[in-house]
Design a protein around this motif. Structure first.
Motif, PDB file in Angstrom:
ATOM      1  N   GLU A  46       1.715   4.224  -1.479  1.00  0.00           N
ATOM      2  CA  GLU A  46       1.888   4.859  -0.174  1.00  0.00           C
ATOM      3  C   GLU A  46       0.572   5.476   0.310  1.00  0.00           C
ATOM      4  O   GLU A  46       0.235   5.426   1.499  1.00  0.00           O
ATOM      5  CB  GLU A  46       2.977   5.924  -0.253  1.00  0.00           C
ATOM      6  N   PHE A  47      -0.172   6.084  -0.633  1.00  0.00           N
ATOM      7  CA  PHE A  47      -1.473   6.657  -0.269  1.00  0.00           C
ATOM      8  C   PHE A  47      -2.406   5.571   0.274  1.00  0.00           C
ATOM      9  O   PHE A  47      -3.050   5.746   1.311  1.00  0.00           O
ATOM     10  CB  PHE A  47      -2.093   7.327  -1.508  1.00  0.00           C
ATOM     11  N   LEU A  48      -2.457   4.453  -0.423  1.00  0.00           N
ATOM     12  CA  LEU A  48      -3.307   3.337   0.033  1.00  0.00           C
ATOM     13  C   LEU A  48      -2.816   2.801   1.379  1.00  0.00           C
ATOM     14  O   LEU A  48      -3.620   2.418   2.237  1.00  0.00           O
ATOM     15  CB  LEU A  48      -3.304   2.225  -1.015  1.00  0.00           C
ATOM     16  N   LYS A  49      -1.496   2.767   1.549  1.00  0.00           N
ATOM     17  CA  LYS A  49      -0.926   2.290   2.811  1.00  0.00           C
ATOM     18  C   LYS A  49      -1.329   3.199   3.975  1.00  0.00           C
ATOM     19  O   LYS A  49      -1.648   2.731   5.073  1.00  0.00           O
ATOM     20  CB  LYS A  49       0.598   2.218   2.692  1.00  0.00           C
ATOM     21  N   GLN A  50      -1.299   4.518   3.724  1.00  0.00           N
ATOM     22  CA  GLN A  50      -1.703   5.473   4.771  1.00  0.00           C
ATOM     23  C   GLN A  50      -3.172   5.249   5.163  1.00  0.00           C
ATOM     24  O   GLN A  50      -3.518   5.306   6.341  1.00  0.00           O
ATOM     25  CB  GLN A  50      -1.491   6.905   4.272  1.00  0.00           C
ATOM     26  N   MET A  51      -4.025   5.037   4.176  1.00  0.00           N
ATOM     27  CA  MET A  51      -5.442   4.746   4.448  1.00  0.00           C
ATOM     28  C   MET A  51      -5.573   3.494   5.316  1.00  0.00           C
ATOM     29  O   MET A  51      -6.311   3.464   6.313  1.00  0.00           O
ATOM     30  CB  MET A  51      -6.194   4.549   3.136  1.00  0.00           C
ATOM     31  N   LYS A  52      -4.846   2.439   4.929  1.00  0.00           N
ATOM     32  CA  LYS A  52      -4.919   1.170   5.654  1.00  0.00           C
ATOM     33  C   LYS A  52      -4.371   1.304   7.072  1.00  0.00           C
ATOM     34  O   LYS A  52      -4.942   0.765   8.024  1.00  0.00           O
ATOM     35  CB  LYS A  52      -4.140   0.101   4.887  1.00  0.00           C
ATOM     36  N   THR A  53      -3.256   2.026   7.215  1.00  0.00           N
ATOM     37  CA  THR A  53      -2.648   2.192   8.540  1.00  0.00           C
ATOM     38  C   THR A  53      -3.618   2.860   9.510  1.00  0.00           C
ATOM     39  O   THR A  53      -3.773   2.436  10.656  1.00  0.00           O
ATOM     40  CB  THR A  53      -1.359   3.025   8.438  1.00  0.00           C
ATOM     41  N   PHE A  54      -4.286   3.913   9.035  1.00  0.00           N
ATOM     42  CA  PHE A  54      -5.248   4.598   9.907  1.00  0.00           C
ATOM     43  C   PHE A  54      -6.455   3.708  10.184  1.00  0.00           C
ATOM     44  O   PHE A  54      -6.884   3.560  11.334  1.00  0.00           O
ATOM     45  CB  PHE A  54      -5.714   5.899   9.253  1.00  0.00           C
ATOM     46  N   ARG A  55      -7.000   3.092   9.150  1.00  0.00           N
ATOM     47  CA  ARG A  55      -8.201   2.258   9.293  1.00  0.00           C
ATOM     48  C   ARG A  55      -7.963   1.091  10.257  1.00  0.00           C
ATOM     49  O   ARG A  55      -8.723   0.896  11.217  1.00  0.00           O
ATOM     50  CB  ARG A  55      -8.609   1.724   7.913  1.00  0.00           C
ATOM     51  N   GLU A  56      -6.908   0.340  10.029  1.00  0.00           N
ATOM     52  CA  GLU A  56      -6.647  -0.834  10.855  1.00  0.00           C
ATOM     53  C   GLU A  56      -6.072  -0.447  12.215  1.00  0.00           C
ATOM     54  O   GLU A  56      -6.265  -1.163  13.205  1.00  0.00           O
ATOM     55  CB  GLU A  56      -5.711  -1.783  10.118  1.00  0.00           C
ATOM     56  N   GLY A  57      -5.376   0.679  12.268  1.00  0.00           N
ATOM     57  CA  GLY A  57      -4.831   1.134  13.552  1.00  0.00           C
ATOM     58  C   GLY A  57      -5.934   1.497  14.527  1.00  0.00           C
ATOM     59  O   GLY A  57      -5.892   1.123  15.711  1.00  0.00           O
TER      60      GLY A  57
END
Length: 503
Positions: A120-131
């Motif tokens: 989930e932590f990695l997903k949050q990083m990815k969501t912000f980065r790609e968003g």
């Protein structure tokens, strides 16, 4: 950084080091709070601008709002995670007891496997980065911001020794609690920095300095520079940085001290288009102010411009584009017009004169026998006909000058340089760009027969004669044959070139 942490762990992590991380975390937290306030104020200013000028600022506000939502979601997730990390610590400022990494080691990992909470932590990083990248992808000015975000929030495997290790393991596995807290606070700082960079880049600086209407100047723009008495003046008062979405809420203008009424101007594409009579000949003043809505208040932009009204013309403007003469054998460009009369209402006539387009003409004086040509011009305006004429001298093309390696007259040169040099010709101090092509010449070496050469370089016979010339002897290049493309007359004889051999 990893090796330093391992070394610290091996030394059982001194209290001073733990306190240092805690102080760093506190300072980052204070900085983040200040950044959050600035970003909130920045966003509020953008919202106000969108209310004042929706067409101009609403698209920017929408993108900024999307970035802010991504930032708020990620920041809230990190806040919640940090609260859980310190939930069992009575005093969250007692950093000297935060030397263990048990919480994240158990929360994120199960041996070498990343647990769902770690995913989930990695997903949050990815969501912000790609968003962020998705929101800004169509804006070239944001390329550096996107690149920076992708670097700061990257979660690619990290090289360690001869191999690689997962990003989450490298940054959070086995580290003291206070170090992990500080890293997450730094992530929150990067989030707020991203927000700020996005909004400042969008507006090219702070809202106060860059979008304030006090930074605008007014320009008076018209389709022509002067008007006849009795004409309607249709000039436009525009902002120096105007666009289709910039529009004053109201105007207060005067013409020569007389207040303009609403039927004497229109709002067109961010401009105030005037519809007033140009008045008598002379200068006329447009003064007053444009009133714009800004931050819920009215901002006045002063207007002070003028235009000139001139009498109707009775003389034409006729000029040669090159000089006060025309040349035989070439197309002489000319501009012929009447001030204040459209080109389609002007006609000009003379032997050899032809119109190209508009006020552009060409004079070909090749077939004219005399030394002068007179151009007659007529114009029509408001049903009236005006006329004028001008006389131009006709001159022959000047005598061309021979050149060797671009040099003319008498020059010194080495034998091998002359062998490979190009023989040319040019017009000295001539106003036309008229390149000449050499097709042949005569070559004379002292004591050797004159050689006729075809082309623009020495041939085998000429080179053989040159090889017999003594040092210091003078070589002549004469009877140079040259021609110019598009020239319909025979050129004058080209002047010769004299070369003294230096070896």
């Amino acid at each position: 950084m990893y090796l330093i942490f391992i070394a610290m762990l091996a030394l059982n992590m001194s209290k001073e080091v733990l306190s240092a991380f805690g102080l760093m975390n506190e300072r980052l937290t204070e900085s983040n709070e200040a950044a959050a306030e600035r970003n909130t104020a920045f966003m509020a200013g953008l919202v106000q601008k969108a209310n004042d000028q929706p067409e101009k600022y609403e698209p920017l506000k929408d993108k900024a709002s999307q970035i802010k939502e991504l930032a708020n979601n990620f920041n809230a997730y990190l806040d919640d995670l940090k609260s859980k990390m310190t939930a069992k610590i009575d005093d969250p400022t007692d950093y000297e007891i935060m030397d263990k990494g048990d919480y994240l080691d158990e929360h994120f990992f199960k041996g070498d496997i990343i647990k769902p909470d770690g995913q989930e932590f990695l997903k949050q990083m990815k969501t912000f980065r790609e968003g962020v990248a998705e929101v800004l992808k169509d804006n070239p000015e944001m390329a550096n911001v996107v690149k920076d975000v992708q670097a700061k929030f990257a979660t690619d495997p990290v090289k360690r020794g001869a191999g690689t290790v997962g990003w989450l393991d490298h940054n959070y596995k086995g580290f003291p609690l206070v170090a992990s807290l500080t890293k997450m606070t730094q992530l929150q700082s990067d989030i707020k920095t991203t927000e700020s960079e996005v909004m400042s880049t969008m507006l090219k600086g702070t809202l106060t300095s860059e979008v304030s209407m006090t930074n605008y100047t007014t320009l008076l723009r018209a389709d022509k520079s002067a008007y006849f008495n009795g004409e309607t003046y249709d000039g436009e008062i525009v902002l120096g940085r105007t666009d289709e979405t910039t529009k004053p809420s109201r105007v207060e203008l005067t013409l020569d001290g007389r207040k303009l009424t609403e039927n004497q101007y229109d709002f067109v594409g961010g401009k105030v288009k005037l519809k007033v009579n140009s008045g008598n000949p002379g200068e006329h003043k447009i003064e007053g102010k444009l009133i714009f809505a800004q931050d819920g208040k009215e901002v006045e932009v002063p207007v002070s411009s003028s235009f000139a009204t001139i009498p109707k013309p009775n003389a034409a403007t006729i000029s040669a584009d090159k000089m006060n003469v025309v040349y035989r054998g070439v197309k002489n460009p000319m501009t012929i017009s009447f001030a204040g009369i459209a080109d389609n209402n002007v006609s000009a006539s003379a032997q050899g004169l032809s119109r190209v387009s508009g006020s552009s003409y060409v004079m070909d004086a090749t077939m004219i026998k005399g030394r002068e040509v007179t151009i007659n011009v007529t114009g029509k305006i408001d049903g009236q006909t005006v006329s004028d004429n001008a006389t131009f001298r006709i001159k022959d093309l000047p005598k061309p000058t021979g050149t060797v390696r671009g040099e003319d007259g008498s020059l010194s040169m080495q034998r091998n340089s002359l062998e490979i040099s190009t023989i040319g010709a040019k017009f000295d101090d001539f106003d036309f760009e008229l390149p000449l092509t050499v097709t042949g010449f005569k070559f004379k070496v002292p004591g050797q027969p004159t050689i006729q050469v075809n082309g623009s370089k020495l041939d085998a016979r000429a080179k053989q004669a040159l090889s017999k010339a003594k040092r210091g002897s003078g070589v002549q290049i004469f009877d140079i044959e040259a021609k110019a493309k598009g020239v319909s007359v025979i050129l004058k004889k080209v002047s010769p070139v004299f070369i003294e051999l230096t070896n």
